[in-house]
Scaffold this motif. Structure first.
Motif, mmCIF file in Angstrom:
data_model
loop_
_atom_site.group_PDB
_atom_site.id
_atom_site.type_symbol
_atom_site.label_atom_id
_atom_site.label_comp_id
_atom_site.label_asym_id
_atom_site.label_seq_id
_atom_site.Cartn_x
_atom_site.Cartn_y
_atom_site.Cartn_z
ATOM 1 N N VAL A 12 0.854 -1.192 0.000
ATOM 2 C CA VAL A 12 0.000 0.000 0.000
ATOM 3 C C VAL A 12 0.885 1.236 0.000
ATOM 4 C CG1 VAL A 12 -1.781 1.293 1.228
ATOM 5 C CG2 VAL A 12 -1.828 -1.208 1.248
ATOM 6 N N LEU A 13 0.732 2.090 -0.995
ATOM 7 C CA LEU A 13 1.466 3.363 -1.055
ATOM 8 C C LEU A 13 0.558 4.446 -0.485
ATOM 9 C CD1 LEU A 13 3.041 3.079 -4.622
ATOM 10 C CD2 LEU A 13 4.051 2.466 -2.428
ATOM 11 N N GLY A 86 5.526 -1.671 8.360
ATOM 12 C CA GLY A 86 6.044 -0.570 7.556
ATOM 13 C C GLY A 86 6.949 0.311 8.392
ATOM 14 N N VAL A 87 7.544 1.302 7.757
ATOM 15 C CA VAL A 87 8.399 2.238 8.483
ATOM 16 C C VAL A 87 7.532 3.112 9.380
ATOM 17 C CG1 VAL A 87 10.130 2.241 6.637
ATOM 18 C CG2 VAL A 87 8.339 3.982 6.666
ATOM 19 N N PRO A 88 8.097 3.790 10.369
ATOM 20 C CA PRO A 88 7.299 4.610 11.284
ATOM 21 C C PRO A 88 6.552 5.741 10.579
ATOM 22 C CG PRO A 88 9.485 4.215 12.192
ATOM 23 C CD PRO A 88 9.520 3.729 10.778
ATOM 24 N N ASN A 89 5.370 6.027 11.095
ATOM 25 C CA ASN A 89 4.601 7.218 10.723
ATOM 26 C C ASN A 89 4.219 7.260 9.247
ATOM 27 O OD1 ASN A 89 3.295 9.618 11.420
ATOM 28 N ND2 ASN A 89 5.041 10.879 10.849
ATOM 29 N N VAL A 90 3.825 6.111 8.680
ATOM 30 C CA VAL A 90 3.344 6.094 7.297
ATOM 31 C C VAL A 90 1.834 5.890 7.219
ATOM 32 C CG1 VAL A 90 5.509 5.329 6.286
ATOM 33 C CG2 VAL A 90 3.866 3.621 7.075
ATOM 34 N N GLY A 91 1.173 5.761 8.373
ATOM 35 C CA GLY A 91 -0.282 5.642 8.362
ATOM 36 C C GLY A 91 -0.806 4.231 8.549
ATOM 37 N N LYS A 92 -0.038 3.353 9.191
ATOM 38 C CA LYS A 92 -0.503 1.979 9.408
ATOM 39 C C LYS A 92 -1.746 1.954 10.287
ATOM 40 C CE LYS A 92 3.485 0.747 11.076
ATOM 41 N NZ LYS A 92 4.209 2.014 10.821
ATOM 42 N N SER A 93 -1.706 2.671 11.400
ATOM 43 C CA SER A 93 -2.859 2.712 12.311
ATOM 44 C C SER A 93 -4.051 3.396 11.653
ATOM 45 C CB SER A 93 -2.480 3.428 13.610
ATOM 46 O OG SER A 93 -1.409 2.762 14.266
ATOM 47 N N SER A 94 -3.789 4.444 10.880
ATOM 48 C CA SER A 94 -4.879 5.143 10.180
ATOM 49 C C SER A 94 -5.550 4.230 9.164
ATOM 50 C CB SER A 94 -4.333 6.389 9.477
ATOM 51 O OG SER A 94 -3.829 7.317 10.407
ATOM 52 N N VAL A 112 -3.500 7.086 16.751
ATOM 53 C CA VAL A 112 -2.747 7.636 15.626
ATOM 54 C C VAL A 112 -2.143 8.966 16.051
ATOM 55 C CG1 VAL A 112 -4.228 6.520 13.917
ATOM 56 C CG2 VAL A 112 -4.788 8.816 14.685
ATOM 57 N N GLY A 113 -1.136 9.412 15.310
ATOM 58 C CA GLY A 113 -0.508 10.700 15.597
ATOM 59 C C GLY A 113 0.394 11.113 14.459
#
Length: 256
Positions: A12-13, A86-94, A112-113
């Protein structure tokens, strides 16, 4: 890559609305990772895909990939347990919250943050769909123990995958200005009221501080004692410069 190569997976991009639409993502040619080459929806490489369209596609794609893999037919249970990595802060939780909201009509189940490190441990499975019964496992962001070069680290920091203070806001702002000029992305000139494009970061940060009112009081020792003097805060201006970039207010930019 070795681990993902033997397991069904979907690439997922995310945050494509911030990427330069004139430049094709490096990963777009792979299509569905783990599937046959070129197997993807006709417009999957478009930078304007809305999150809703992506969310609608993920569940049937995952079900199809797992269903076509013979090694996964040994389990008696029909539920799907999928790990999101995935790498940190790419929107996995979102992404997980979006799928849950779309398919179950329920609120967010994971925090999320806008900075890395919000998810600090592997969480229990979060149900995101009823038919098929599907659980997603949220995980902390991961990075290689050692990055290939300094420039890669600065790029990751600009994208929010590494905390700003580990690189330095001033270093990041300087590299960002260099990248914007190199790609002829001069939106910052109009936004901050500059006369023309600039190669030096100090005049840019000065205009940012003036435009955003970023000042600080500093004590100055004089012959009559300490005097409080209001000065421009360049660190705060660098932070605002980075925030504008991450919010897309300086244009759509692809760092690689």
């Amino acid at each position: 890559r070795e681990v993902l190569g033997i397991r069904p997976h979907v690439l997922v991009l995310n945050k494509m609305d911030l990427a330069d639409p004139r430049r094709q993502p490096v990963s777009a040619r792979a299509g569905l990772a783990g599937g046959p080459a070129g197997r993807r929806p006709a417009d999957a490489s478009s930078a304007s895909l809305p999150l809703l369209w992506v969310s609608l596609q993920i569940v049937p794609l995952v079900a199809q990939l797992v269903g076509n893999s013979p090694r996964y037919h040994r389990a008696e249970s029909n539920e799907y347990s999928i790990m999101v990595i995935g790498v940190p802060n790419v929107g996995k939780s979102s992404l997980i919250n979006s799928l849950r909201r779309l398919h179950l009509k329920k609120g967010k189940a994971t925090m999320v943050g806008g900075e890395p490190g919000i998810t600090k441990a592997v969480l229990t499975g979060i149900q995101v769909c009823e038919k098929p019964l599907m659980y997603l496992v949220d995980t902390p962001g991961v990075l290689p123990p050692k990055l290939g070069d300094v420039e890669t680290g600065v790029k990751l920091a600009l994208c929010g995958a590494i905390r700003d203070h580990l690189v330095g806001e001033d270093v990041m702002a300087d590299y960002l200005l260099y990248t914007l000029n190199k790609q002829q992305q001069f939106g910052y000139v109009q936004r901050y009221g500059l006369a023309e494009a600039c190669d030096r970061i100090e005049p840019v940060l000065r205009r940012v501080a003036l435009a955003q009112g970023r000042t600080q009081k500093v004590k100055v020792l004089t012959g009559t004692g300490n005097v409080n003097v209001t000065m421009l805060s360049y660190p705060a201006a660098a932070y605002e410069f980075l925030r504008d970039f991450r919010a897309g207010r300086l244009g759509r930019v692809t760092l690689d």
